[in-house]
Structure formats: structure tokens, C-alpha cells
Design an enzyme around this catalytic site. Structure first.
Site, PDB file in Angstrom:
ATOM      1  N   SER A   1      34.125  38.319  44.399  1.00 59.19           N
ATOM      2  CA  SER A   1      34.443  38.695  43.026  1.00 59.19           C
ATOM      3  C   SER A   1      35.453  39.832  42.979  1.00 59.19           C
ATOM      4  O   SER A   1      35.345  40.809  43.717  1.00 59.19           O
ATOM      5  CB  SER A   1      33.183  39.143  42.285  1.00 59.19           C
ATOM      6  OG  SER A   1      32.465  38.046  41.817  1.00 59.19           O
TER       7      SER A   1
ATOM      8  N   ASP B   1      37.064  39.247  31.909  1.00 63.09           N
ATOM      9  CA  ASP B   1      36.374  39.610  33.147  1.00 63.09           C
ATOM     10  C   ASP B   1      37.267  40.510  33.999  1.00 63.09           C
ATOM     11  O   ASP B   1      37.785  40.098  35.030  1.00 63.09           O
ATOM     12  CB  ASP B   1      35.969  38.358  33.928  1.00 63.09           C
ATOM     13  CG  ASP B   1      34.943  38.669  35.018  1.00 63.09           C
ATOM     14  OD1 ASP B   1      34.543  39.840  35.140  1.00 63.09           O
ATOM     15  OD2 ASP B   1      34.548  37.733  35.739  1.00 63.09           O
TER      16      ASP B   1
ATOM     17  N   HIS C   1      32.600  41.819  35.696  1.00 64.52           N
ATOM     18  CA  HIS C   1      31.162  41.611  35.899  1.00 64.52           C
ATOM     19  C   HIS C   1      30.639  42.363  37.116  1.00 64.52           C
ATOM     20  O   HIS C   1      29.429  42.389  37.349  1.00 64.52           O
ATOM     21  CB  HIS C   1      30.868  40.111  36.046  1.00 64.52           C
ATOM     22  CG  HIS C   1      31.380  39.519  37.325  1.00 64.52           C
ATOM     23  ND1 HIS C   1      32.570  38.838  37.401  1.00 64.52           N
ATOM     24  CD2 HIS C   1      30.866  39.499  38.570  1.00 64.52           C
ATOM     25  CE1 HIS C   1      32.765  38.422  38.647  1.00 64.52           C
ATOM     26  NE2 HIS C   1      31.735  38.812  39.373  1.00 64.52           N
TER      27      HIS C   1
ATOM     28  N   SER D   1      36.900  35.604  39.268  1.00 67.40           N
ATOM     29  CA  SER D   1      35.819  35.756  38.296  1.00 67.40           C
ATOM     30  C   SER D   1      34.546  35.090  38.799  1.00 67.40           C
ATOM     31  O   SER D   1      33.542  35.747  39.046  1.00 67.40           O
ATOM     32  CB  SER D   1      36.237  35.175  36.946  1.00 67.40           C
ATOM     33  OG  SER D   1      35.166  35.183  36.022  1.00 67.40           O
TER      34      SER D   1
ATOM     35  N   GLY E   1      30.498  37.894  46.730  1.00 70.44           N
ATOM     36  CA  GLY E   1      31.169  39.019  47.373  1.00 70.44           C
ATOM     37  C   GLY E   1      32.669  38.952  47.231  1.00 70.44           C
ATOM     38  O   GLY E   1      33.376  39.939  47.412  1.00 70.44           O
TER      39      GLY E   1
END
Length: 447
Positions: free
Chosen positions: A319, A236, A206, A334, A317
Site C-alpha cells: 500500500s 486514498d 488508508h 490503493s 504491505g
């Protein structure tokens, strides 16, 4: 009188030396019987062996007779079973058996029914092996009517579906452990991987679609690479190819703060109850436990399935940042709910599935397995995307620091060595005094 005092001093010194030898030997034996400490920034857990034992039993006994496995607080494998015959087989294998009502096949059938129902953004569900339930959660964005409708679906499945409302909202953590920036926002680098020709960063899908250009943190003029593949929603994960094709030295490390890193040596599957660690560019190094597997999250952007659910906190941030345990790579961040002040739930994309789909392996690892991981520290920036700083020393510590660590054999060895020196010194002093006394006696006799 003076000779008597000398004899007393020599005897006390000898007794102290002998006592030091005994104490030092005991410390060495105790330290040798326990696991030596890892680096301060290289967290460790003992759950991986138990996880493998539980997974092997579940695979052998089948999903109609078992309902998952986890690791208890003592690090031992526990397997949920549906009948006494299966429980006996688990006990003979050295694991703990827990009788439950519903098999894994029933639990998965329940999640399939939930997945087939109309999608409700802001909801998530996962298999709770320990309570033998499917837990459905709804965040604050879910309306009362949507929640009521989903509750009706759960009631139609049976009493082993538990409904819970949660604070916050389930969101992807856009905006590792090093920061990477693009027009889509800020994410964290996950793990460095390779296809044998070029090197890549494996991060969250993402974070940005194929074609996204990524830059390093700072002035924003150092291009790291470009996204060349990925999957989101559904999965993801994504692959960012380095601009120069290579990750550089220290590519098998992940940053954990204070200029230190953990060496990654392989990939694996986590177990419920296992202690894990996550590193991200916003909140740094955090730890927690795996609470569920095969989780489904209905993000506003779409539904992602097959995730790892944990109680590790994360913030925007983080991720794409790495999740690992004992040097074994487990997944990339995720999304989730909550923050690192109040705590929350964080979901991770499992790494083996992503790597298999992308056709890559970890940089520096010829084969992916569950081999024991080792940890090391690195100089500042060594685990950053494209960094070229080598790992220095064993665990980056000085010899003196390792010797004086009370959990190591060093203190005992130092005491033993000091005691030997003291014992030899007292013997030498006595011999020297006897020699001088003989010289005086000899001189007086012949004088």
C-alpha cells in the site's frame, strides 16, 4: 617460399580488417537508429506520447462524440468514437478510430446510477473503453442477495453494463517502495514531495489517519515522520512530514530492488493499455497494463472513486507504493484483489489529483508536466525515506559494460577500432619489412 607465406598472411589480415570495418560500421548504424537501452532496473515504455495524443483528441472532440482512448499493442493511440464524422477527424489526426455505440457521457451516467444505489462492500466498477462497457465486479464476500440486487440495477441501466464475479476480496493493501511502519501496520513509501518549505512522503490514505507516527524498517527506533494530512475514503492519499523536514539526497528516486532506483522527473496521467510499473516493500518491482480508468471500489472501510485499474499484482504491505512509467509518476497503490502468485487486480490513487489537493510538488521538480522521464540507478537505500546516498555514475554501470552491450553502439565502435588497428598494423609491418629488405640489399650492394 617464406616470402609467399608472408604475403598470404598479410592479405588475409588486411581482408579481415576491412571486413571488420564494414561489420562494425553496420552495427553502429543499426544501434544509432534504435533507442539505446535504459538501466536494467529502469523499465521503459513508449506509450506516453500516444496517450497524450489520444487524450488531446478526446478533449477536443468532446464526451458526447467519443468514449475514451487507449494505446494498442503497437503503442499507437486509439480513440472510441460514436459517428463517422468524428472517426474521420481522429484519422486525420493520425490516430486509429473505433466506432462504438455508447458515448462517454452515457458511460458516466451509468456509473452515477451505480453510485446512487445502496452501497455493497466488496464490489467495484470501472469504464472499459475497449469494450465500450461499464464492468461491475463482485468479490467472494458479496452475498447472493446483494449481487442479485446490484444486477437488477445494472439491467435497468442497459446492456452495456457487464457483471463479473472475481476471486479473492477487494481490500486495501495495508501491511514502496521502502517499508514504513506505524501502530496501524506496514505500508510502502510512495513519492517524495515538497511544499517549498518542508519535504513529505506521499502515500496511501488508508495507511493511517492524521497524527500517525511512522518509523523506518529495522529496529523500529528511526522515526521517519508523522501523517499531517490525507483523504480516505473518497480518495486514498496522505502526507507524511519528515521528522527533520527534509527527504535527503536521492529523494527523486524510487527503489526497485537490488539497491537500484528509477529517477522520477514529473507526473502524468496514464492511458488504458499503457505498460506501467509498481514497486512495493512486500512484492518488489512488478509490471502490467492499465486496464481501466475512473474506477470505483467499495472497500470494507469505505468507497474510493476515480482510481486507476491495472492487472499489476500487489500484496499486503505494498500500500502506498509508487506506480510509474518512463520516469513519470502516475499514482500510489490503493488496494485490490489476488496476489503475485495467482495474479489479480490492483487499483491506484492518481497522483496529480492528490498533489493538487495537498498543494505539493515532486522533490527536485520545479514544474509538473509530462516531460520525458529519465532513469538512473542508485546505491543501496538511495530511494529510502530520508536516505542521503548520492546517485553514482551514468545508470550505475561501468564503461566496459556499456560498450559491450550488444544493443548499444559500443560493440560496433570496438570492432571498428580493432579493425583500424589491425589495418594500420599490417601496413606498418609491410613497410618495416620493405625497409629491412632495402637495408639488406643496400648493404650487399655496397659490401
Amino acid at each position: 617460399m617464406r616470402h609467399a607465406r608472408r604475403r598470404i598472411v598479410r592479405r588475409v589480415a588486411r581482408l579481415a580488417a576491412v571486413g571488420g570495418l564494414l561489420a562494425g560500421s553496420a552495427m553502429v548504424a543499426h544501434a544509432g537508429a534504435s533507442e539505446p537501452p535504459g538501466a536494467s532496473a529502469a523499465p521503459r515504455t513508449l506509450a506516453r506520447t500516444a496517450s497524450g495524443a489520444g487524450a488531446g483528441l478526446v478533449s477536443r472532440l468532446g464526451t458526447d462524440r467519443t468514449a475514451g482512448h487507449w494505446v494498442d499493442s503497437d503503442g499507437r493511440p486509439v480513440v472510441a468514437v460514436t459517428d463517422e464524422r468524428t472517426a474521420e477527424a481522429v484519422r486525420r489526426a493520425g490516430a486509429t478510430a473505433k466506432r462504438v455505440r455508447h458515448s462517454m457521457s452515457e458511460l458516466r451516467s451509468a456509473t452515477a446510477t451505480l453510485r446512487a444505489a445502496p452501497r455493497v462492500s466488496g464490489t467495484a466498477w470501472a469504464l472499459d473503453y475497449r469494450s465500450n462497457e461499464v464492468v461491475v465486479r463482485g468479490d467472494r464476500t458479496v452475498s447472493g442477495s446483494d449481487w442479485s440486487r446490484l444486477t437488477g440495477v445494472a439491467e435497468g441501466i442497459g446492456g452495456f453494463v457487464r457483471m463479473e464475479r472475481t476471486e479473492g476480496a477487494f481490500t486495501t493493501r495495508l501491511n514502496g517502495a521502502e517499508p514504513i511502519l506505524s501502530t496501524a501496520g506496514r505500508c510502502s513509501a510512495g513519492f517524495n514531495v515538497t511544499d517549498g518549505t518542508s519535504d513529505f512522503i506521499l502515500t496511501a490514505g488508508h495507511c493511517g489517519p492524521t497524527g500517525s507516527v511512522w518509523f523506518g524498517d529495522g529496529p523500529g527506533d528511526r522515526q521517519v515522520g508523522r501523517t499531517v494530512a490525507g483523504s480516505f475514503p473518497g480518495d486514498d492519499f496522505s502526507l507524511v512530514e519528515y521528522a527533520n523536514g527534509k527527504a535527503g539526497d536521492g529523494a527523486d528516486l524510487v527503489a526497485v530492488g537490488d539497491g537500484k532506483g528509477v529517477r522520477i522527473t514529473g507526473t502524468g496521467e496514464p492511458a488504458v493499455g499503457q505498460r506501467v510499473f509498481r514497486s512495493g516493500s512486500t512484492s518488489g518491482l512488478r509490471d502490467g497494463r492499465v486496464t481501466a480508468l475512473d474506477a470505483t471500489v467499495n472497500y470494507p472501510e469505505g468507497t474510493v472513486t476515480g482510481l486507476i485499474e491495472t492487472d499489476v499484482c500487489a500484496e499486503p504491505g505494498d500500500s502506498g507504493g509508487p506506480m510509474f512509467s518512463e520516469g513519470i509518476a502516475l499514482g500510489v497503490t490503493s488496494g485490490g484483489s489476488g496476489d503475485c502468485d495467482k495474479g489479480g487486480t490492483t487499483f491506484f490513487q492518481p497522483l496529480p489529483e492528490a498533489m493538487k489537493s495537498l498543494g505539493v510538488r515532486l522533490v527536485g521538480s520545479g514544474q509538473q508536466d509530462d516531460a520525458a522521464g529519465t532513469s538512473a540507478t542508485a546505491p543501496p537505500g538511495a530511494a529510502a525515506p530520508g536516505a542521503s546516498a548520492p546517485v553514482t555514475g551514468v545508470e550505475g554501470s561501468t564503461l566496459l559494460a556499456r560498450l559491450t552491450d550488444r544493443r548499444n553502439v559500443g560493440p560496433g565502435l570496438l570492432i571498428v577500432a580493432g579493425s583500424l588497428v589491425a589495418l594500420v598494423a599490417t601496413r606498418w609491418i609491410r613497410a618495416e619489412q620493405d625497409r629491412k629488405a632495402y637495408q639488406r640489399h643496400y648493404s650487399a650492394t655496397w659490401g
